[in-house]
Design a protein around this motif. Structure first.
Motif, PDB file in Angstrom:
ATOM      1  N   SER A  95       0.845  -1.194   0.000  1.00 47.10           N
ATOM      2  CA  SER A  95       0.000   0.000   0.000  1.00 47.10           C
ATOM      3  C   SER A  95       0.883   1.248   0.000  1.00 47.10           C
ATOM      4  O   SER A  95       2.076   1.193   0.327  1.00 47.10           O
ATOM      5  CB  SER A  95      -0.908   0.003   1.234  1.00 47.10           C
ATOM      6  N   LEU A  96       0.289   2.359  -0.332  1.00 47.35           N
ATOM      7  CA  LEU A  96       1.018   3.618  -0.374  1.00 47.35           C
ATOM      8  C   LEU A  96       1.625   3.934   0.983  1.00 47.35           C
ATOM      9  O   LEU A  96       2.798   4.313   1.067  1.00 47.35           O
ATOM     10  CB  LEU A  96       0.087   4.749  -0.819  1.00 47.35           C
ATOM     11  N   TRP A  97       0.866   3.775   2.050  1.00 48.56           N
ATOM     12  CA  TRP A  97       1.353   4.093   3.384  1.00 48.56           C
ATOM     13  C   TRP A  97       2.471   3.135   3.807  1.00 48.56           C
ATOM     14  O   TRP A  97       3.438   3.548   4.438  1.00 48.56           O
ATOM     15  CB  TRP A  97       0.225   4.104   4.400  1.00 48.56           C
ATOM     16  N   SER A  98       2.347   1.883   3.453  1.00 48.61           N
ATOM     17  CA  SER A  98       3.405   0.914   3.774  1.00 48.61           C
ATOM     18  C   SER A  98       4.675   1.253   3.003  1.00 48.61           C
ATOM     19  O   SER A  98       5.784   1.180   3.545  1.00 48.61           O
ATOM     20  CB  SER A  98       2.962  -0.507   3.427  1.00 48.61           C
ATOM     21  N   ALA A  99       4.499   1.617   1.734  1.00 46.95           N
ATOM     22  CA  ALA A  99       5.658   1.982   0.911  1.00 46.95           C
ATOM     23  C   ALA A  99       6.354   3.215   1.487  1.00 46.95           C
ATOM     24  O   ALA A  99       7.591   3.274   1.534  1.00 46.95           O
ATOM     25  CB  ALA A  99       5.224   2.233  -0.526  1.00 46.95           C
ATOM     26  N   LEU A 100       5.573   4.193   1.932  1.00 52.63           N
ATOM     27  CA  LEU A 100       6.159   5.393   2.523  1.00 52.63           C
ATOM     28  C   LEU A 100       6.896   5.061   3.826  1.00 52.63           C
ATOM     29  O   LEU A 100       7.980   5.583   4.075  1.00 52.63           O
ATOM     30  CB  LEU A 100       5.087   6.450   2.773  1.00 52.63           C
ATOM     31  N   ALA A 101       6.322   4.204   4.632  1.00 57.64           N
ATOM     32  CA  ALA A 101       6.964   3.835   5.893  1.00 57.64           C
ATOM     33  C   ALA A 101       8.268   3.086   5.650  1.00 57.64           C
ATOM     34  O   ALA A 101       9.308   3.391   6.248  1.00 57.64           O
ATOM     35  CB  ALA A 101       6.010   2.986   6.743  1.00 57.64           C
TER      36      ALA A 101
END
Length: 167
Positions: free
Chosen positions: A30-36
Motif C-alpha cells: 500500500s502507499l502508506w506501507s511503501a512510505l513507511a
C-alpha cells in the motif's frame, strides 16, 4: 560508529529500497506501507552515508599526515627517515644512497605547502593522492602529486611522486 553498523545500514537501505520498488511495481504494497518502508530505507542510507564519510575523512587526514611527514623529512635532509616512509616496492627499486641523490643539488627541496588529499578505494585497496607545491633551493617551484598506499600494517606509505609542472 563502527564499520559493521555502516555496512549493515547500507545493505538494509538497499534491500528496503528494492522491497519498496517491487512492492509498488506489483501493487502488493500500500502507499502508506511503501512510505513507511521508504522512510526506514532513507534513515538507513543516512546512517551509512555519515559513517562512510567520517571514515573517508579520517583516512584522508592520516594519508595527508604521512605525505607531510615524508616532505618534512626531505626538507630537513633526513633522507633515512623519508626512505623509511616509502612502500617496500619503492625501496626495492631505489637504494638509500640513490634515494638521497634524488634530492641533491638542483633537486633539493627547501619548502612545500599541501593543497589537499583525495582517498579512493580501488579493487579493495585504499589509495591516496596528496597535491602539494614544492620549492627548490634554486627558487623554482613545482606542483607535486604524492601517491600513497595503505599498507598491510595499517600505515600510509609513499608509493610514487610526480611533478606536474615547473614555474
Amino acid at each position: 560508529m563502527s564499520v559493521r553498523v555502516a555496512r549493515v545500514s547500507g545493505v538494509l537501505a538497499f534491500g528496503l529500497t528494492v522491497v519498496v520498488c517491487l512492492g509498488c511495481g506489483t501493487k502488493r504494497l500500500s502507499l502508506w506501507s511503501a512510505l513507511a518502508v521508504g522512510a526506514v530505507a532513507a534513515g538507513c542510507a543516512m546512517v551509512w552515508l555519515v559513517a562512510t564519510s567520517k571514515r573517508g575523512l579520517a583516512e584522508g587526514r592520516r594519508a595527508q599526515a604521512a605525505a607531510a611527514a615524508y616532505l618534512d623529512a626531505v626538507v630537513a635532509k633526513e633522507f633515512a627517515v623519508a626512505y623509511g616512509l616509502l612502500t617496500a616496492e619503492r625501496r626495492e627499486q631505489t637504494g638509500p644512497a640513490e634515494f638521497a641523490e634524488l634530492y641533491a643539488g638542483n633537486q633539493a627541496i627547501n619548502g612545500y605547502t599541501i593543497d589537499g588529499t583525495t582517498v579512493v578505494r580501488t579493487e579493495g585497496q585504499l589509495h591516496a593522492e596528496t597535491r602539494a607545491q614544492i620549492r627548490f633551493g634554486t627558487g623554482r617551484a613545482a606542483r607535486l602529486l604524492v601517491g600513497l598506499l595503505h599498507g598491510s600494517e595499517g600505515r600510509w606509505r609513499v608509493a610514487e611522486l610526480r611533478t606536474v609542472e615547473h614555474w
